[in-house]
Design a protein around this motif. Structure first.
Motif, PDB file in Angstrom:
ATOM      1  N   ASP A  39      -8.691  -7.845  -4.102  1.00 13.10           N
ATOM      2  CA  ASP A  39      -8.498  -7.140  -2.854  1.00 13.10           C
ATOM      3  C   ASP A  39      -8.217  -8.211  -1.808  1.00 13.10           C
ATOM      4  O   ASP A  39      -8.506  -9.394  -2.021  1.00 13.10           O
ATOM      5  CB  ASP A  39      -9.733  -6.291  -2.500  1.00 13.10           C
ATOM      6  N   TRP A  40      -7.659  -7.819  -0.706  1.00 13.32           N
ATOM      7  CA  TRP A  40      -7.174  -8.781   0.299  1.00 13.32           C
ATOM      8  C   TRP A  40      -8.377  -9.465   0.954  1.00 13.32           C
ATOM      9  O   TRP A  40      -9.132  -8.849   1.695  1.00 13.32           O
ATOM     10  CB  TRP A  40      -6.288  -8.066   1.312  1.00 13.32           C
ATOM     11  N   GLU A  52     -11.102   3.438   6.405  1.00 14.71           N
ATOM     12  CA  GLU A  52     -11.541   2.222   5.720  1.00 14.71           C
ATOM     13  C   GLU A  52     -12.447   1.382   6.608  1.00 14.71           C
ATOM     14  O   GLU A  52     -12.362   1.445   7.821  1.00 14.71           O
ATOM     15  CB  GLU A  52     -10.266   1.436   5.405  1.00 14.71           C
ATOM     16  N   SER A  55      -5.712   0.981   5.382  1.00 17.61           N
ATOM     17  CA  SER A  55      -4.530   0.479   4.672  1.00 17.61           C
ATOM     18  C   SER A  55      -3.673   1.597   4.076  1.00 17.61           C
ATOM     19  O   SER A  55      -2.532   1.359   3.716  1.00 17.61           O
ATOM     20  CB  SER A  55      -4.971  -0.454   3.551  1.00 17.61           C
ATOM     21  N   ASP A  69       0.860  -1.188   0.000  1.00 19.08           N
ATOM     22  CA  ASP A  69       0.000   0.000   0.000  1.00 19.08           C
ATOM     23  C   ASP A  69       0.894   1.235   0.000  1.00 19.08           C
ATOM     24  O   ASP A  69       2.082   1.104   0.347  1.00 19.08           O
ATOM     25  CB  ASP A  69      -0.867  -0.020   1.281  1.00 19.08           C
ATOM     26  N   ARG A 102       3.599   2.051   2.572  1.00 20.82           N
ATOM     27  CA  ARG A 102       3.210   1.620   3.932  1.00 20.82           C
ATOM     28  C   ARG A 102       4.428   1.075   4.672  1.00 20.82           C
ATOM     29  O   ARG A 102       5.365   0.561   4.054  1.00 20.82           O
ATOM     30  CB  ARG A 102       2.150   0.532   3.797  1.00 20.82           C
ATOM     31  N   MET A 159      -6.976  -3.643  -9.132  1.00 19.60           N
ATOM     32  CA  MET A 159      -7.440  -4.411  -7.983  1.00 19.60           C
ATOM     33  C   MET A 159      -8.951  -4.571  -8.034  1.00 19.60           C
ATOM     34  O   MET A 159      -9.678  -3.574  -8.125  1.00 19.60           O
ATOM     35  CB  MET A 159      -7.056  -3.715  -6.666  1.00 19.60           C
ATOM     36  N   ARG A 175     -13.742   6.111   2.624  1.00 21.77           N
ATOM     37  CA  ARG A 175     -12.462   6.111   1.911  1.00 21.77           C
ATOM     38  C   ARG A 175     -12.402   7.152   0.796  1.00 21.77           C
ATOM     39  O   ARG A 175     -11.502   7.131  -0.040  1.00 21.77           O
ATOM     40  CB  ARG A 175     -12.171   4.732   1.314  1.00 21.77           C
ATOM     41  N   ARG A 179     -18.977  -3.412   2.788  1.00 22.05           N
ATOM     42  CA  ARG A 179     -18.132  -3.460   1.574  1.00 22.05           C
ATOM     43  C   ARG A 179     -17.825  -4.873   1.125  1.00 22.05           C
ATOM     44  O   ARG A 179     -17.627  -5.129  -0.061  1.00 22.05           O
ATOM     45  CB  ARG A 179     -16.843  -2.683   1.770  1.00 22.05           C
ATOM     46  N   TYR A 237     -14.216  -5.709  -3.326  1.00 20.76           N
ATOM     47  CA  TYR A 237     -14.896  -6.719  -2.496  1.00 20.76           C
ATOM     48  C   TYR A 237     -16.365  -6.887  -2.894  1.00 20.76           C
ATOM     49  O   TYR A 237     -16.905  -7.980  -2.852  1.00 20.76           O
ATOM     50  CB  TYR A 237     -14.897  -6.259  -1.046  1.00 20.76           C
ATOM     51  N   LYS A 292      -7.569   1.014  -8.220  1.00 23.40           N
ATOM     52  CA  LYS A 292      -8.569   0.357  -7.379  1.00 23.40           C
ATOM     53  C   LYS A 292      -9.713   1.293  -7.061  1.00 23.40           C
ATOM     54  O   LYS A 292      -9.620   2.490  -7.324  1.00 23.40           O
ATOM     55  CB  LYS A 292      -7.901  -0.150  -6.095  1.00 23.40           C
ATOM     56  N   HIS A 293     -10.878   0.705  -6.586  1.00 17.57           N
ATOM     57  CA  HIS A 293     -11.167  -0.741  -6.466  1.00 17.57           C
ATOM     58  C   HIS A 293     -12.196  -1.033  -7.547  1.00 17.57           C
ATOM     59  O   HIS A 293     -13.257  -0.424  -7.557  1.00 17.57           O
ATOM     60  CB  HIS A 293     -11.753  -1.040  -5.096  1.00 17.57           C
TER      61      HIS A 293
HETATM   62  C1  GLC Z   1      -7.555  -3.502   2.001  1.00 19.20           C
HETATM   63  C2  GLC Z   1      -8.012  -2.463   1.001  1.00 19.20           C
HETATM   64  C3  GLC Z   1      -7.089  -2.328  -0.183  1.00 19.20           C
HETATM   65  C4  GLC Z   1      -5.666  -2.543   0.275  1.00 19.20           C
HETATM   66  C5  GLC Z   1      -5.557  -4.003   0.669  1.00 19.20           C
HETATM   67  C6  GLC Z   1      -4.168  -4.334   1.232  1.00 19.20           C
HETATM   68  O1  GLC Z   1      -8.631  -4.222   2.513  1.00 19.20           O
HETATM   69  O2  GLC Z   1      -9.356  -2.570   0.529  1.00 19.20           O
HETATM   70  O3  GLC Z   1      -7.272  -1.015  -0.744  1.00 19.20           O
HETATM   71  O4  GLC Z   1      -4.745  -2.236  -0.772  1.00 19.20           O
HETATM   72  O5  GLC Z   1      -6.541  -4.393   1.618  1.00 19.20           O
HETATM   73  O6  GLC Z   1      -3.949  -3.683   2.431  1.00 19.20           O
END
Ligand code: GLC
Length: 730
Positions: free
Chosen positions: A261-262, A479, A400, A73, A79, A226, A149, A193, A229, A182-183
């Motif tokens: 997405d994760w 988020e 994130s 991220d 990140r 990406m 978001r 979501r 969800y 994204k998304h």
């Molecule tokens: C989160 C977010 C996505 C992010 C991913 C990894 O749930 O929806 O934007 O990049 O997971 O952290």
């Protein structure tokens, strides 16, 4: 002799084999490298490419020396490093970075050059941290001011979002770092979501929600996207055949890799046949506890391999996915042009500051209380700063996209540097910790004490700068949850109103990703909205407040007078946040100003609005149709006393047609260079005919209507300076 001969033959053969390893040849075309690598891989090695091997990496092919993909991220910076398998920080000591302004702030600059500078700088930080894919930017549409978001996205208009995201992607990918747009798609709220199903007309889907993604594919060739969800037509967007194989890959001809997405992947057959290429974060997405669930247990892991081996899914499906992942690897991780990059350089801080300065929007400036330049502030003996956002870190929290920064310049620190001893401070309110999915219980006694202290200090000051707004706490700009009110939180409205009663020289500065109500607007002299400014927040803000920089930001969203004025509200909960996880976009294409302008609903501040410390005059616009485009020209002159930049906006009004259309739709914009007093600039804005096509619901396709088109040129959607008509016959 014989031995040497054999040796030299082996070397020649070996050399030929080596040069035949096209996939390792950095100068070979990517497609040849992909084809060669694929031909050398086993089925299991192809499967391993398609899913995570850790929280933020997916596998390469170790046996062949093909690199893994390192992802991270977020849209505003890299990140902090997390542990290999968990969401916990890895506690590195060298991963503090620059937090760049939020993407809504970038959109608010309306400056394509700054978008290019942003993508270049942020991708240099990703490259330096060894990342191949940056999980951003985001271009979901701001249809509700409650979306948690929205700060990560680029406003309510698909054309502005598309135009402003393209340069960011182009410059990031030129550095060999893939963006992951994204998304995709319709992730326009955080409430429910993971499972909300969006019901929407084909026309709104194509004209509004797909549009910025399509622009990024067609104009920037974004390398990864990406999946979101939520569901569309009852199918999760991370593996939605119609959306991914139909629209994205077939209709748009996209050749990149679709990343889930994760935790967005929900079953193997859909993942196999529904267009997913890299499955990330399954069962490690925070939805469920960490388990001994291994990465080969992913839906696209052993289960998919079994389907291939049983012949239930053709090998061609696996090869197609593996090719897209290999293409991404050769474009990034194994791209000889990929930059080394750098972290926290002066150049990056300069870009951060410039975007902040040009993204800040001056909304009110009564009696020219601003700028607070030396001619003015010498009049004041005591400037009181009130508000938690004067000192609070707004780069932490939010989910994130949160960042670990090397340093953040706070508004209070910058104000003290600029105005020295004249500055006094009172916090005024507090909001608790910026925790993901946790809201601190606030102590009313403490709130009252902070408020009383601010009101007491206000009695002895002669100017108040209130610095508040939203923040990155849960249920604010964060988020996995939406705001619960259109009002400012933590008692700010009451505090501002009472401060204004004590001292009418009051400027309100707000941070936040969304519009909000301003019941105190008539009682304050100035209002400045900053979005989120990142690591150089203090410098950017004080340069604008002091007049070192003349504000030129323009709203990428509509600020309504009251929440009920937003177009979906009258349709009830079905239109937002949905009922039983079904949400209906009943406002259709009439999102944001398309609704307000068409239905004459007076906003608090309209889309495209932003004041300057100078004034601009517009010449009469001209329009000419040349071949497959329409060009609108207008001359803008600085008629004021200080240099400044102006954003000219072009809105189209279509000829009368069967299907209702908004009275105005943004189709072009241009920002002048810095114009000195008296200086003019002629802006020529070209609109390709394709950009004028409308989506014909019945015909299920794009159409360019014949007839008289009106092009309105203005400084915001409601302040039109001139019009020009042109007849279009196909
Ligand atoms: C989160 C977010 C996505 C992010 C991913 C990894 O749930 O929806 O934007 O990049 O997971 O952290």
């Amino acid at each position: 002799m014989k031995k040497n001969f054999i040796l030299s033959v082996l070397m020649v053969v070996g050399g030929m084999t080596a040069s035949a390893q096209t996939y390792l040849n950095p100068n070979a075309p990517v497609e040849e490298r992909v084809k060669d690598a694929l031909g050398r891989m086993t089925t299991h090695e192809k499967i391993k490419l398609l899913h995570a091997q850790s929280k933020f990496t997916s596998a390469g092919v170790p046996r062949l020396g093909i690199r893994q993909l390192n992802m991270d991220d977020g849209p505003h910076g890299v990140r902090e490093e997390l542990e290999w398998n968990t969401w916990s920080p890895a506690r590195w000591t060298n991963d503090s970075i620059v937090a760049f302004p939020s993407l809504t702030c970038l959109a608010s600059t309306w400056n394509r050059d700054l978008s290019q500078a942003y993508g270049n700088a942020v991708s240099e930080e990703f490259a330096f941290r060894g990342k191949d894919i940056m999980l951003g930017p985001g271009v979901n549409i701001q249809r509700t001011p409650l979306n948690g978001r929205a700060f990560e996205y680029m406003g309510e208009d698909p054309f502005l979002a598309g135009e402003m995201v393209v340069p960011y992607i182009q410059s990031a990918q030129k550095n060999g770092v893939a963006c992951c747009l994204k998304h995709f798609v319709l992730n326009d709220q955080e409430t429910d979501r993971f499972g909300v199903n969006v019901n929407i007309s084909e026309r709104a889907m194509n004209e509004i929600y797909l549009a910025p993604f399509k622009r990024a594919v067609e104009k920037a060739n974004v390398w990864t996207i990406m999946g979101s969800y939520n569901m569309w037509k009852g199918v999760h967007c991370c593996h939605n055949d119609e959306l991914l194989n139909g629209i994205l890959k077939k209709d748009w001809g996209w050749d990149g890799a679709l990343v889930s997405d994760w935790g967005g992947t929900t079953n193997t057959m859909e993942a196999a046949m529904g267009g997913l290429d890299i499955e990330m974060g399954t069962y490690t997405d925070g939805k469920t506890k960490e388990s001994d669930f291994g990465y080969d247990d992913y839906y696209l892991g052993n289960a998919f391999e079994k389907l291939i081996k049983e012949g239930k899914v053709p090998m061609s499906v696996l090869d197609e996915k593996a090719s897209r992942v290999l293409r991404t690897i050769f474009r990034t991780a194994m791209n000889p042009q990929k930059v080394i990059g750098n972290q926290c350089s002066e150049a990056h801080y300069d870009v951060c500051r410039q975007i902040g300065e040009e993204g800040i929007v001056l909304l009110k400036n009564e009696k020219n209380i601003l700028p607070l330049d030396i001619a003015k502030y010498k009049k004041y003996s005591n400037i009181l700063v009130v508000g938690e956002n004067a000192t609070r870190s707004l780069t932490q929290g939010g989910g994130s996209s949160e960042l670990k920064t090397l340093h953040d310049d706070s508004p209070l620190d910058a104000l003290k540097r600029r105005y020295e001893t004249m500055i006094d401070y009172a916090q005024g309110y507090y909001s608790g910790r910026a925790m993901y999915d946790h809201v601190d219980k606030l102590d009313p006694v403490k709130q009252a004490e902070l408020k009383a202290e601010a009101l007491e200090k206000a009695k002895s000051c002669d100017l108040i700068i209130f610095i508040g707004g939203l923040n990155k706490n849960t249920r604010q700009d964060c988020e996995n949850g939406d705001r619960e009110s259109y009002d400012l939180p933590y008692g700010q409205n009451e505090l501002i109103a009472e401060l204004a009663k004590i001292q009418k020289n009051i400027v309100v500065v707000t941070f936040g990703g969304n519009p909000y109500a301003m019941p105190w607007l008539k009682d304050v002299a100035g209002v400045v909205h900053c979005w989120y400014l990142g690591s150089e927040a203090g410098k950017s803000l004080v340069n604008v407040l002091s007049g070192v920089v003349n504000p030129s930001g323009k709203l990428p969203v509509t600020f309504a007078q009251k929440y009920e004025d937003y177009p979906y509200v009258k349709f009830g909960a079905e239109a937002y946040p949905g009922v039983n996880k079904q949400v209906y976009y009943k406002e259709d294409i009439f999102v944001g100003y398309r609704h307000f302008a068409t239905n004459n609903v007076k906003p608090l501040f309209p889309f495209g609005y932003g004041l300057s410390y100078t004034t601009f005059a517009y010449g009469k616009p001209t329009v000419e149709k040349t071949g497959d485009a329409v060009t609108v020209s207008v001359t803008v002159t600085n008629t004021g006393k200080v240099a400044g930049k102006e954003v000219a906006q072009v809105y189209v009004t279509y000829p009368q047609m069967e299907q209702a259309r908004p009275v105005k739709e943004l189709k072009a914009f241009a920002k002048t260079p810095l114009l000195d007093p008296g200086e003019s600039e002629t802006l020529r804005m070209t609109i390709p005919m394709d950009d004028l096509a409308v989506y014909d619901e019945e015909g299920r396709g794009w159409d360019i209507a014949e007839g008289m088109y009106t092009f309105s040129v203005g400084t915001n959607v409601n302040d039109i300076k001139g019009k020009a008509d042109v007849q279009i016959d196909m």
